[in-house]
Each structure stands twice: as structure tokens, then as C-alpha cells.
Design a protein around this motif. Structure first.
Motif, PDB file in Angstrom:
ATOM      1  N   GLU A  11       0.681  -1.053  -0.084  1.00 52.61           N
ATOM      2  CA  GLU A  11       0.239  -0.020   0.380  1.00 52.61           C
ATOM      3  C   GLU A  11       0.961   1.152  -0.175  1.00 52.61           C
ATOM      4  O   GLU A  11       1.906   1.323   1.055  1.00 52.61           O
ATOM      5  CB  GLU A  11      -1.181  -0.005   1.335  1.00 52.61           C
ATOM      6  CG  GLU A  11      -1.949  -1.425   1.203  1.00 52.61           C
ATOM      7  CD  GLU A  11      -3.028  -0.879   2.625  1.00 52.61           C
ATOM      8  OE1 GLU A  11      -2.680   0.006   3.276  1.00 52.61           O
ATOM      9  OE2 GLU A  11      -3.846  -2.314   3.170  1.00 52.61           O
ATOM     10  N   SER A  12       0.380   1.942  -0.413  1.00 51.08           N
ATOM     11  CA  SER A  12       1.228   3.266  -0.737  1.00 51.08           C
ATOM     12  C   SER A  12       1.729   4.319   1.066  1.00 51.08           C
ATOM     13  O   SER A  12       0.711   4.041   2.302  1.00 51.08           O
ATOM     14  CB  SER A  12       0.269   5.209  -1.250  1.00 51.08           C
ATOM     15  OG  SER A  12       0.600   3.972  -2.883  1.00 51.08           O
ATOM     16  N   THR A  14       1.119   6.356   3.987  1.00 52.51           N
ATOM     17  CA  THR A  14       0.744   7.944   4.114  1.00 52.51           C
ATOM     18  C   THR A  14       1.398   8.687   4.789  1.00 52.51           C
ATOM     19  O   THR A  14       2.773   8.485   5.454  1.00 52.51           O
ATOM     20  CB  THR A  14      -0.378   7.104   5.154  1.00 52.51           C
ATOM     21  OG1 THR A  14       0.377   7.148   6.094  1.00 52.51           O
ATOM     22  CG2 THR A  14      -0.702   5.837   4.470  1.00 52.51           C
ATOM     23  N   PRO A  15       0.784   9.705   5.066  1.00 51.82           N
ATOM     24  CA  PRO A  15       1.063  11.250   5.661  1.00 51.82           C
ATOM     25  C   PRO A  15       1.884  10.531   7.224  1.00 51.82           C
ATOM     26  O   PRO A  15       3.042  11.293   7.433  1.00 51.82           O
ATOM     27  CB  PRO A  15       0.396  12.563   5.194  1.00 51.82           C
ATOM     28  CG  PRO A  15      -0.159  12.196   3.968  1.00 51.82           C
ATOM     29  CD  PRO A  15      -0.678  10.735   4.676  1.00 51.82           C
ATOM     30  N   ASP A  16       0.772  10.195   7.710  1.00 57.15           N
ATOM     31  CA  ASP A  16       1.475   9.746   9.175  1.00 57.15           C
ATOM     32  C   ASP A  16       2.512   8.577   8.791  1.00 57.15           C
ATOM     33  O   ASP A  16       3.657   8.473   9.690  1.00 57.15           O
ATOM     34  CB  ASP A  16       0.233   8.842   9.309  1.00 57.15           C
ATOM     35  CG  ASP A  16      -0.240   8.810   9.867  1.00 57.15           C
ATOM     36  OD1 ASP A  16      -0.955  10.710   9.894  1.00 57.15           O
ATOM     37  OD2 ASP A  16      -1.832   8.582  10.083  1.00 57.15           O
ATOM     38  N   ASP A  17       2.712   8.048   8.277  1.00 55.33           N
ATOM     39  CA  ASP A  17       3.918   6.560   7.651  1.00 55.33           C
ATOM     40  C   ASP A  17       5.744   7.338   7.119  1.00 55.33           C
ATOM     41  O   ASP A  17       6.502   7.642   7.966  1.00 55.33           O
ATOM     42  CB  ASP A  17       4.239   5.958   6.389  1.00 55.33           C
ATOM     43  CG  ASP A  17       2.850   4.839   7.077  1.00 55.33           C
ATOM     44  OD1 ASP A  17       2.590   4.671   7.844  1.00 55.33           O
ATOM     45  OD2 ASP A  17       2.041   4.563   5.659  1.00 55.33           O
TER      46      ASP A  17
END
Length: 325
Positions: A11-12, A14-17
Motif C-alpha cells: 500500500e502507498s 501515508t502522511p502518518d508513515d
């Protein structure tokens, strides 16, 4: 957290990642409540074995290289598998003759452009024979398309492909068709003409058949079907032979040959001069019933359904006669 609830490494991010990795790279802890599973799965971080709650960041370029390597390996496997497809399909030549199976069926081509493109593609690859029937009245065609047809036929003949074309008898009175046929015959094509209308078709190597659409209602007028069922193509090939064997060789028709009798020509001349069918009889000393019969015989000889078609053909034929003196 169950396996189904875990984020997938595919999965792409995320901003949290991104925020969690930034903080870990700065030797900080990830945000409270953040699940580091995906970053670990992508080999971007590993738990610090010496400090609980801390993580060791890894160079993301190494992670990217690892994904690239895995993807290339998968791609190589797919390419290898696809390379086996042509060889597997060739095995059908050994399988089909021993089974009650005719092949994959047919494909609908919904436009004239798609029909022409597919016919051209298949004819270009022809190895043994090209057979065609053109049953309708001839009409002037785009010179560019006509030239492409001549070039396609010549290319096939030069490769040793046998070309057999069957036309409607009225085509012999059409100048453009005569010129096209002359060019084909000069290169070795066999051409015949028949007064019996057959189905319009093109057949290549006893494997490919192109026919008009009689299935899809409301489809474009020049749409059609590409048939590759072996049983269907073989049956149509035998039908072609029936029409071919009863047709007249194009070169045997002769410039002065006519499918109509002198009486029928006389009636058509009178009709073209403006006389009605009732008026024609007394002028040539025939009954109205005899006139009607001769007109019906003339329509049958040229495979026309209406007298309007017959008179249109007569006008073209007269024009051709005058043009040739």
C-alpha cells in the motif's frame, strides 16, 4: 491486531508513515498510537534490540532497491511464462484434429474500419489462398482504398498465394471494377463472374472467414464477423466451390457479351426513353404480360430485386458502351 487488519507493505505510504519515519530518523519515538508494522515490513526500520520502544532507521534507498529487485524477479517470471504461450497454442494443431472441436469461435467487428483493418492484417499474413465473393452491384470506390487492395493482392500473389475472386455479372460493365480485376489477373489472380448472388465473404488459408453481420441488431451497416471456427470455415469453403464452379471465367465474358437478350435490351431502351410498360408492348408488338415477363427475366439474370435497380444498371451499361465506341 489480526493479520487481516495489518497494513500491507504494497500500500502507498501515508502522511502518518512519512511523519513516523522522519521522527525515527531523528532518533525520536514514533507518534503515540502509530502502528509501525508497514515500515518494518518495508525494511525501513527495525526495533532497537537494546532499547524498548525505540527503532533503528534504515536507508530508504536500500528499501527501494529491495522492492525493485523483487519486482524485476516477478516480471522476469511473468515474461518467461508468457513466452510459453505461442508454443502452447501451436500444440492445438495436434489437439484439434482429433477432437469434436472447431476452434475458439468468432469475433464481432463493429465497424467498417475494423473489418478492413482485420482483413488487411490477415491477408498480409496469408500463406496459401485468399478466396472472396463480391455479390453486390459494383460502385465506384475510393481510389486510395482501391490501390491498397491491388497492392495487397499483388503482394499475396508474389508470395505464391492463390487468389480466387468471384464477382456479380454486372461488375463486368463497371469500368473501375474492370480495371481493378485486370490488374489482379495480370499478377496471376483467378477471377470469375456469376449472375447468382452469393454471400459476401473473404476467406484466408481455410482458417479465417470474414462475413457480414446478421446477428447484432442496429449495428453499423458494414460491420461483420471474423470467424475462426474450423468446421464453419470448412463448410463455407465448400459453399464457395459451388459458386465458383458454376461461374464464368472473367476473360470468357468478352466485351460484347451480354446477360440479356436483344428483346430485353429493346424493352429497356423503350423504358429509358420514357415509355411506360403499358406503352412498350404495342411499340414492339408484345403483350403487356410478355413485357412484364421479359423484365422479370432480365432482373433474374442480373440478380436484381426491383426494376429500379435494373434501369440503373442499364444506364451505366449504356454509358460504358458509348465510352468504348
Amino acid at each position: 491486531m489480526s493479520e487481516l487488519d495489518r497494513p500491507s507493505p504494497q500500500e502507498s505510504l501515508t502522511p502518518d508513515d512519512f511523519e513516523a519515519y522522519r521522527r525515527i530518523a531523528e532518533t525520536q519515538q514514533p507518534p503515540a498510537g502509530y502502528d509501525v508494522t508497514r515500515l518494518v515490513a518495508m525494511r525501513l526500520i527495525d526495533p532497537d534490540p537494546y532499547t524498548a520502544g525505540r527503532y533503528i532507521p534504515h536507508d530508504p534507498r536500500a528499501a527501494a532497491q529491495s522492492i525493485t529487485t523483487a519486482a524485476l524477479h516477478s516480471l522476469s517470471t511473468i515474461v518467461h511464462q508468457l513466452s510459453q504461450v505461442p508454443a502452447l497454442e501451436r500444440l492445438a494443431d495436434d489437439f484439434d484434429p482429433h477432437r469434436l472441436y472447431g476452434g475458439p469461435g468468432s469475433e464481432f467487428l463493429p465497424s467498417a474500419a475494423q473489418m478492413n483493418a482485420r482483413v488487411g492484417e490477415v491477408c498480409t499474413a496469408a500463406a496459401d489462398e485468399i478466396c472472396s465473393i463480391q455479390p453486390s452491384e459494383p460502385a465506384d470506390r475510393d481510389p486510395t482504398i482501391l490501390r491498397l487492395g491491388v497492392e495487397r493482392t499483388r503482394s499475396a500473389l508474389l508470395r505464391g498465394v492463390q487468389v480466387q475472386s468471384l464477382y456479380h455479372r454486372s461488375a463486368h460493365d463497371h469500368a473501375q471494377t474492370r480495371s481493378y480485376v485486370a490488374a489482379m489477373m495480370a499478377d496471376g489472380a483467378e477471377v470469375r463472374a456469376s449472375s447468382t448472388p452469393g454471400p459476401r465473404l473473404v476467406m484466408v488459408d481455410r482458417q479465417h472467414l470474414f462475413i457480414d453481420n446478421h446477428v447484432i441488431e442496429g449495428a453499423e451497416g458494414n460491420s461483420g464477423w471474423h470467424v475462426f471456427d474450423r468446421a464453419a470455415v470448412a463448410w463455407v469453403r465448400s459453399l464457395f466451390d459451388l459458386f465458383w464452379n458454376t461461374a464464368v471465367r472473367w476473360q470468357d465474358i468478352g466485351d460484347n457479351a451480354s446477360p440479356l437478350s436483344e428483346r430485353q435490351w429493346r424493352i429497356l431502351r423503350e423504358l429509358a426513353a420514357g415509355y411506360t410498360q403499358e406503352q412498350v408492348g404495342p411499340r414492339i408488338k408484345l403483350s403487356r404480360r410478355a413485357v412484364d415477363k421479359e423484365i422479370a427475366f432480365a432482373r433474374d439474370a442480373l440478380s436484381f430485386r426491383t426494376t429500379f435497380q435494373l434501369m440503373a444498371w442499364y444506364g451505366r451499361a449504356q454509358g460504358e458502351r458509348q465510352a468504348h465506341g
